[in-house]
Design a protein around this motif. Structure first.
Motif, short mmCIF file in Angstrom:
data_model
loop_
_atom_site.label_atom_id
_atom_site.label_comp_id
_atom_site.label_asym_id
_atom_site.label_seq_id
_atom_site.Cartn_x
_atom_site.Cartn_y
_atom_site.Cartn_z
N ILE A 223 0.32 -0.98 -0.10
CA ILE A 223 -0.25 0.34 0.01
C ILE A 223 1.01 1.03 -0.02
O ILE A 223 0.50 1.85 -0.42
N LEU A 224 1.66 1.16 0.94
CA LEU A 224 3.26 2.72 0.73
C LEU A 224 3.35 3.02 -0.66
O LEU A 224 3.72 3.58 -1.25
N LEU A 225 3.63 1.63 -1.26
CA LEU A 225 4.20 1.59 -2.24
C LEU A 225 3.12 2.21 -3.38
O LEU A 225 3.80 3.13 -4.49
N ILE A 226 1.72 1.43 -3.29
CA ILE A 226 1.35 2.32 -4.20
C ILE A 226 0.83 3.39 -3.71
O ILE A 226 1.44 4.47 -4.73
N LEU B 182 1.58 6.35 -6.86
CA LEU B 182 0.92 7.41 -7.04
C LEU B 182 0.77 8.97 -7.16
O LEU B 182 1.02 10.11 -7.76
N VAL B 183 1.52 9.65 -6.12
CA VAL B 183 2.57 10.96 -5.55
C VAL B 183 3.32 11.03 -7.06
O VAL B 183 3.25 12.24 -7.61
N VAL B 184 3.56 10.54 -7.20
CA VAL B 184 5.25 10.52 -8.49
C VAL B 184 4.79 10.70 -9.49
O VAL B 184 4.91 11.27 -10.28
N GLU B 185 3.34 10.15 -9.70
CA GLU B 185 2.70 9.69 -11.34
C GLU B 185 3.32 9.20 -11.82
O GLU B 185 3.61 9.56 -13.04
#
Length: 82
Positions: free
Chosen positions: A15-18, A22-25
């Motif tokens: 979940i942290l990796l996802i 998503l933040v880095v896009e």
């Protein structure tokens, strides 16, 4: 470590990796990391279950290794004193 606690940690890290992806896009990195994550999950869970089966088979067949320290000592001498 039990299998359940390992999977809980594994899911939390996923979940942290996802979220980071998503933040880095970066969708390519997200897809690659998820494929790698799932394959490592399969390998790790297979290892857990095969080890469990080997231990249970050893218990059923009453296989007991008493001279583990002597065996380890002999192997260390073989590798380090040659």
């Amino acid at each position: 470590m039990t299998i359940k606690s390992f999977f809980k940690i594994f899911i939390l890290v996923d979940i942290l990796l996802i979220l980071v992806c998503l933040v880095v896009e970066n969708s390519h990195w997200l897809i690659n990391s998820q494929i790698a994550f799932l394959t490592s999950l399969v390998v790790t869970s297979a290892t857990f279950f095969s080890y469990k089966n080997n231990v249970l088979k050893g218990i059923d067949n009453q296989i007991i290794i008493e001279d583990v320290d002597l065996l380890d000592k002999q192997q260390l001498q073989k590798y380090y004193y040659l």
